[in-house]
Design a protein around this motif. Structure first.
Motif: not given
Lengths: 772, 156
Positions: B30-31, B34, B36-37, B39
């Motif tokens: 996520r970070e 990137k 973002k799917g 969760k």
């Protein structure tokens, strides 16, 4: 109809199955900072001092705020909440300070170094104790709080709102009763458990304007409250809401948005993000209020309810800015879906030192229907009447009056049809069956009703824009929190303008600068109200289209038809013009142009709704009543208390299923949520009011293996004439009354009444073995 | 903390990044990347919404350290469809109304694809067992179970 009534696929599905759907937690802004909260370890205490000096020394910490930095109160109906605790803390989990840092790890490290000294005060940890005359006061300054005139707080007590409803003559009613039955009921606080924890980003700009990106249900409510509390004009506040990862009421009202906006100001106008962890979601985000109820019912031997005395007390926790309206809604609906000629109802919203309560799908009805539907079963047994027959005999039918004296409209939904439908599908009328030495199978039924709990002036609006190629853009303020309303609204546009659904886009985000107003996304009101607004917007667009087409086709407007993306002359389909050629003005071959961009606009407010009389509760609160019933078949192990849910049957009178696929989705999803809340969920506290199970291991919600083997749905369609295509709302309704159906089945299996939730195996076992 | 260089394949693309040893695979996805799917909803393995495929097996990415995936292959929800064409299971989710708010959908799709690949004709019980580590608060699970079973039937 071509589009309305069809099981059309969700218009947001592609983004959601590919992982590209945007949620607030996915957003990152240039220069963004991260906030971490310090939570109160005391349920009730004075804050003596806060020392932030060591925390500020950590490299990367930008600023630290405490309650004294933000002397503003916020709240939806009652302004009772500071942005961070000031002077006093009122629950274990209340935010006391917030660290803002360059990254989350630094903020987490710094928050540990803040030293707070408290002077503990005696906490109030039971709603009944909170009502005692010598109870410690959660809000000493209750009398100073600004509040909506619809509410009645009682300063000097813990009562945030007292709602009273009176109808007929209660003494007379009890005198004419043959049997009088009184019982008490209870349910604990629970969490919404949205899969997406609360998250928001705020930026305060130097010119005094505010930008917010948030996982919220109601951007316009946030904008309004923020403007009111901070004294900022509304055009300087913008609230952006992408897809919301589950709301269930917990993201309605206003939550952490003021905090991140003010933290941004303190942090030098850089954007600040606050994302709750799951533990924080349990500890510091709002919860569903707890409930205590006492019902006295007078009934004749032949099964007529003559009188009811009803007392509800909602455990609002530390703040009740939204909770007051839950108590009020439960008060005016307090009878359940039954005709009660003589009634005294009192519904209190009561402050305690528990986590603060807010809206939760069902809005007080899940709570009081537990009491009402258990009481119906007990009363039926007392007079020896079949509980289905007893319910039917007292069913609130069109023409009869509600608790508030509202004569139920002739096109209201039919609770009797719902009850009959579930009774038939569950096979009502057969006695419990022993299937082994300890296991017994039994059935239970419960009915339900609800109207949107909203102020009479709650409004919705819609804008329809025709694009240059004839496709359509619909803009509405209802947020997409999973319920799917926008798909149904697209179907309504398609039907009204005769354009295929795939050529209609509903703007997939809400932005208060661009989106037409909507009071809130709550109360199962949006299909009805946005639906009506959309119909009006479509008809407005249609008029504009026909104005231009009439000139181009040299035919009066009333001789024109819009169909299949064209306008044509009635009976002369060859004399036609494409919508796209009118969308931005019609251009003649020589360049002359008439008309201009087509933008349809519509709004809707309920007709003739009123405030309720403060003394008697009489008046017209309801835009629509949706009725329903639930039935279950269970298998109970009397040795262990284990209950298996074999089957659920749900019936709702939805008026018109605009999209049957979505209606079924709401009903099954709501039914399983209802089951989960009733069977397993509760905030468990230690003796100091500290939550013992703030995680998804110890706070159990339903998993795939917990759902009933069979689930049957009955959709009843008695259209409400002023609903969009006859529709009423159903989303909240879906999660009412499963727990009383289960407890009623346990009663039929064992003769034992369980009046406290949750129905965990342990609690059932204890009830079955009481006194042994 | 000293960062470690790791190389891995994610959704078919090879990546080399430097990552601190205390960061999770979820953080990496996520970070750092990137994506973002996938969760984040509990960060302690209760909800399963961060589930991705690691060398073909579903893992809760909040419980795996990023440094452990050196040399591995990862698939996230973004890697399921190819060139915008949805998989049969993605289509089935849409047809059966197996998603509402959509927040848990990526994880259910990841586990659903894994199950169908490993066991093209699962029984209902096997589907339920596979899904039991994931939480959904909207759908009541039944439409998800039906969507997965419909794909398995279609394969017969």
């Amino acid at each position: 109809m071509k589009y309305v009534g069809k099981p059309i696929q969700r218009i947001d599905a592609y983004e959601k199955v590919t992982g590209f759907a945007e949620y607030a937690g996915d957003l990152e802004l240039p220069g963004m900072l991260y906030a971490k909260l310090l939570l109160s370890p005391y349920a009730h205490a004075r804050i003596r001092s806060i020392d932030i000096s060591n925390a500020l020394k950590i490299q990367g910490v930008v600023t630290i705020a405490t309650g004294e930095d933000f002397p503003f109160r916020v709240g939806l109906y009652v302004n009772d909440r500071y942005i961070l605790a000031r002077k006093k803390v009122r629950w274990i989990g209340e935010p006391v300070a917030a660290v803002v840092a360059e990254d989350l790890e630094t903020a987490e490290e710094a928050v540990e170094l803040i030293r707070v000294e408290y002077d503990p005060l005696p906490p109030v940890l039971d709603v009944r104790d909170a009502l005692k005359h010598d109870a410690p006061l959660v809000h000493e300054e209750l009398g100073e709080y600004a509040h909506s005139p619809a509410f009645n707080p009682i300063p000097g007590t813990n009562i945030a709102n007292r709602f009273v409803v009176k109808k007929g003559n209660i003494e007379d009613g009890f005198r004419k009763s043959d049997v009088i039955v009184e019982n008490e009921f209870f349910m604990p606080q629970v969490s919404h458990v949205p899969m997406e924890p609360h998250v928001c980003i705020g930026q305060y700009l130097k010119d005094g304007s505010i930008k917010l990106w948030t996982s919220a249900q109601s951007p316009f409510a946030i904008r309004y409250i923020l403007g009111y509390s901070l004294g900022i004009p509304l055009h300087k506040i913008s609230v952006y809401v992408p897809y919301v990862g589950g709301g269930f009421g917990g993201k309605a009202g206003i939550n952490f948005e003021p905090l991140v906006a003010l933290l941004s100001k303190k942090a030098g106008y850089r954007p600040v993000k606050l994302e709750l962890t799951r533990e924080e979601q349990f500890m510091t985000a709002p919860v569903r209020q707890g409930f205590y109820g006492k019902i006295k019912t007078g009934v004749t031997r032949d099964g007529r309810i003559m009188a009811k005395k009803i007392f509800y007390a909602f455990d609002a926790g530390a703040y009740a800015d939204y909770g007051v309206n839950i108590g009020r809604a439960a008060g005016y609906s307090c009878t359940g879906p039954y005709y009660v000629p003589n009634l005294e109802g009192e519904s209190l919203t009561v402050y305690t030192n528990h986590p603060w309560g807010t809206a939760f799908r069902g809005f007080g009805h899940f709570e009081f229907l537990w009491a009402i539907e258990r009481q119906m079963e007990i009363v039926a047994a007392e007079i020896g009447m079949d509980p289905v027959e007893f319910r039917l005999k007292n069913a609130l039918l069109p023409g009869l009056t509600t608790a508030t004296g509202e004569k139920l409209r002739e096109d209201a939904g039919r609770v009797d049809q719902c009850i009959r439908a579930v009774a038939e599908k569950i096979g009502w009328g057969t006695p419990p069956v022993k299937i082994s030495s300890s296991k017994v199978r039994a059935k239970g039924i419960a009915a339900l009703w609800k109207a949107p709990a909203m102020p009479p002036n709650a409004a919705s609006a819609a804008i329809i824009k025709l694009n240059e190629d004839g496709t359509i853009l619909l803009s509405v303020g209802v947020t997409e929190i999973g319920q799917g309303t926008v798909t149904a609204l697209a179907q309504i546009v398609a039907e009204e303008l005769s354009v295929p659904v795939e050529k209609i886009k509903v703007v997939p985000f809400r932005h208060t600068d661009l989106t037409p107003y909507s009071w809130q996304t709550v109360a199962s009101r949006n299909l009805f109200m946005e639906g009506r607004a959309v119909i009006r917007a479509a008809r407005d667009a249609k008029e504009q289209i026909l104005d231009i087409a009439s000139q181009v086709l040299r035919t009066p407007k009333d001789d024109l038809v819009i169909e299949d993306e064209k306008v044509y002359v009635k009976g002369r389909p060859e004399w036609s013009i494409y919508l796209k050629d009118l969308a931005a003005g019609y251009v003649y071959p020589d360049g002359n142009t008439i008309g201009g961009p087509i933008i349809g606009r519509g709004y809707y407010v309920g007709s003739r709704l009123t405030y309720l009389d403060p003394e008697t509760g009489q008046g017209y609160p309801a835009l629509k009543w949706t009725f329903g019933a639930q039935a279950v078949e269970i298998e109970l192990d009397e040795e262990t208390g284990e209950v298996k849910i074999l089957k659920i049957v749900s019936a709702f009178d939805v008026g018109k299923a605009v999209n049957p696929l979505l209606v079924e989705g709401q009903i099954i999803g709501g039914g399983v949520q209802s089951l989960s809340l009733g069977m397993w969920e509760e905030y468990r506290y230690d003796e100091n009011g500290k939550m013992l199970n703030p995680n998804l291991t110890d706070y159990k919600i339903a998993r795939a293996g917990d759902i009933p083997e069979e689930y049957e749905i009955v959709v009843i369609e008695n259209p409400q004439k002023d609903g969009p295509y006859g529709a009423r709302g159903v989303a909240e309704l879906a999660m009412l009354s499963v727990p009383p159906a289960v407890a009623n089945a346990i009663f039929h299996a064992t003769g034992i009444n369980i009046n406290n939730l949750p129905l965990t195996f342990e609690n059932i076992w204890r009830a079955l073995n009481k006194g042994e | 903390m000293e960062k470690k260089k790791i190389t891995f394949k994610i959704n078919g693309v090879e990546k080399t990044v430097e990552v601190a040893p205390n960061k999770t695979l979820l953080w990496l996805i996520r970070e750092e990347l990137k994506l973002k799917g996938t969760k984040k909803a509990c960060e302690r393995g209760d909800c399963g919404l961060c589930t991705v495929l690691l060398n073909g097996e579903p893992v809760k990415s909040c419980l795996v350290l990023a440094v452990e995936v050196d040399g591995s292959e990862i698939v996230t929800v973004e890697g399921l469809s190819r060139d915008g064409e949805l998989t049969e299971l993605q289509k089935a989710f849409i047809e059966h109304g197996a998603l509402q708010c959509g927040f848990c959908t990526p994880a259910f799709l990841i586990v659903g694809h894994w199950l169908i690949n490993r066991n093209p004709r699962p029984s209902k019980e096997e589907v339920v067992e596979a899904l039991n580590g994931l939480l959904c608060r909207c759908t009541g699970y039944r439409p998800i179970i039906e969507a997965i079973l419909s794909v398995s039937k279609a394969k017969k």
